[in-house]
Scaffold this motif. Sequence first.
Motif, PDB file in Angstrom:
ATOM      1  N   GLU A   1       0.832  -1.208   0.000  1.00  0.00           N
ATOM      2  CA  GLU A   1       0.000   0.000   0.000  1.00  0.00           C
ATOM      3  C   GLU A   1       0.866   1.257   0.000  1.00  0.00           C
ATOM      4  OE1 GLU A   1      -3.785  -1.852   2.468  1.00  0.00           O
ATOM      5  OE2 GLU A   1      -2.027  -1.106   3.562  1.00  0.00           O
ATOM      6  N   ARG A   2       1.902   1.272   0.826  1.00  0.00           N
ATOM      7  CA  ARG A   2       2.803   2.433   0.867  1.00  0.00           C
ATOM      8  C   ARG A   2       3.481   2.643  -0.488  1.00  0.00           C
ATOM      9  NH1 ARG A   2       3.851   0.727   6.051  1.00  0.00           N
ATOM     10  NH2 ARG A   2       5.639  -0.512   5.415  1.00  0.00           N
ATOM     11  N   THR A   3       3.888   1.577  -1.123  1.00  0.00           N
ATOM     12  CA  THR A   3       4.541   1.692  -2.423  1.00  0.00           C
ATOM     13  C   THR A   3       3.586   2.283  -3.459  1.00  0.00           C
ATOM     14  OG1 THR A   3       5.979  -0.173  -1.884  1.00  0.00           O
ATOM     15  CG2 THR A   3       5.791   0.420  -4.214  1.00  0.00           C
TER      16      THR A   3
ATOM     17  N   ALA B   1      10.418  -0.496  -7.435  1.00  0.00           N
ATOM     18  CA  ALA B   1       9.795  -0.555  -6.104  1.00  0.00           C
ATOM     19  C   ALA B   1       8.438  -1.255  -6.187  1.00  0.00           C
ATOM     20  CB  ALA B   1       9.647   0.842  -5.517  1.00  0.00           C
ATOM     21  N   LEU B   2       7.681  -0.967  -7.245  1.00  0.00           N
ATOM     22  CA  LEU B   2       6.405  -1.651  -7.441  1.00  0.00           C
ATOM     23  C   LEU B   2       6.621  -3.141  -7.691  1.00  0.00           C
ATOM     24  CD1 LEU B   2       4.525   0.991  -9.606  1.00  0.00           C
ATOM     25  CD2 LEU B   2       3.925   0.284  -7.278  1.00  0.00           C
ATOM     26  N   ARG B   3       7.610  -3.468  -8.503  1.00  0.00           N
ATOM     27  CA  ARG B   3       7.903  -4.888  -8.762  1.00  0.00           C
ATOM     28  C   ARG B   3       8.299  -5.605  -7.472  1.00  0.00           C
ATOM     29  NH1 ARG B   3      10.612  -3.240 -14.008  1.00  0.00           N
ATOM     30  NH2 ARG B   3       9.005  -3.706 -15.537  1.00  0.00           N
ATOM     31  N   GLU B   4       9.138  -4.961  -6.669  1.00  0.00           N
ATOM     32  CA  GLU B   4       9.561  -5.557  -5.407  1.00  0.00           C
ATOM     33  C   GLU B   4       8.388  -5.736  -4.446  1.00  0.00           C
ATOM     34  OE1 GLU B   4      12.787  -3.226  -3.855  1.00  0.00           O
ATOM     35  OE2 GLU B   4      14.098  -3.749  -5.537  1.00  0.00           O
TER      36      GLU B   4
ATOM     37  N   ASP C   1       4.042  -6.306 -14.627  1.00  0.00           N
ATOM     38  CA  ASP C   1       3.933  -5.202 -15.574  1.00  0.00           C
ATOM     39  C   ASP C   1       2.483  -4.774 -15.848  1.00  0.00           C
ATOM     40  OD1 ASP C   1       6.667  -4.983 -15.675  1.00  0.00           O
ATOM     41  OD2 ASP C   1       6.871  -5.956 -17.628  1.00  0.00           O
ATOM     42  N   PRO C   2       1.534  -5.699 -16.078  1.00  0.00           N
ATOM     43  CA  PRO C   2       0.152  -5.252 -16.278  1.00  0.00           C
ATOM     44  C   PRO C   2      -0.407  -4.496 -15.067  1.00  0.00           C
ATOM     45  CG  PRO C   2       0.405  -7.490 -17.077  1.00  0.00           C
ATOM     46  CD  PRO C   2       1.676  -7.144 -16.343  1.00  0.00           C
ATOM     47  N   ALA C   3      -0.051  -4.917 -13.868  1.00  0.00           N
ATOM     48  CA  ALA C   3      -0.513  -4.220 -12.663  1.00  0.00           C
ATOM     49  C   ALA C   3       0.100  -2.830 -12.569  1.00  0.00           C
ATOM     50  CB  ALA C   3      -0.186  -5.040 -11.420  1.00  0.00           C
ATOM     51  N   ILE C   4       1.356  -2.717 -12.942  1.00  0.00           N
ATOM     52  CA  ILE C   4       2.020  -1.413 -12.914  1.00  0.00           C
ATOM     53  C   ILE C   4       1.365  -0.466 -13.913  1.00  0.00           C
ATOM     54  CG2 ILE C   4       4.199  -0.218 -13.411  1.00  0.00           C
ATOM     55  CD1 ILE C   4       5.589  -2.788 -12.229  1.00  0.00           C
ATOM     56  N   VAL C   5       1.056  -0.964 -15.093  1.00  0.00           N
ATOM     57  CA  VAL C   5       0.367  -0.138 -16.086  1.00  0.00           C
ATOM     58  C   VAL C   5      -1.007   0.269 -15.558  1.00  0.00           C
ATOM     59  CG1 VAL C   5      -0.657  -0.124 -18.400  1.00  0.00           C
ATOM     60  CG2 VAL C   5       1.645  -1.056 -18.050  1.00  0.00           C
ATOM     61  N   ARG C   6      -1.698  -0.642 -14.889  1.00  0.00           N
ATOM     62  CA  ARG C   6      -3.014  -0.326 -14.311  1.00  0.00           C
ATOM     63  C   ARG C   6      -2.890   0.780 -13.269  1.00  0.00           C
ATOM     64  NH1 ARG C   6      -8.106   0.667 -13.873  1.00  0.00           N
ATOM     65  NH2 ARG C   6      -9.242  -0.340 -12.208  1.00  0.00           N
TER      66      ARG C   6
END
Length: 124
Positions: free
Chosen positions: A56-58, A80-83, A88-93
């Motif tokens: 959540e913090r990230t 940081a999001l990957r960690e 990748d699809p979640a990061i794009v979202r």
Amino acid sequence: VDTSLCELAYFAVSVANDCPYCVASHGEKLVAHEGVPPADVEGIVDGDLSSFDDRERTVIEFARQVATDPKRVDDAHVEALREAGFDDPAIVRLLTVAAAAVAANAIADALNVHPQDRADPFEY
């Protein structure tokens, strides 16, 4: 990406952009629909993220970066999001949600829309 994380991102952008309407609207959604305690929502406003887990913090920190300086989102933010467990699809979202929030903030501000304009204003 679940709706709770998307709402956290949207709210964090709205706080960073100081959009009263979107802060009130998405703060309400976090409390009423996502079960986030009002004190935790207020913590985002005050910069205290201690009640949130690492994921959540990230998300909140990433959303703030998108809101405050999107040209400076870099590999470290994505890593940081990957960690934190996002693919990748979640990061794009998450980026799409944050960018949409930036646009919605601009619209609400340009049209001078305020929380008290809502039929059912919400305070947390």
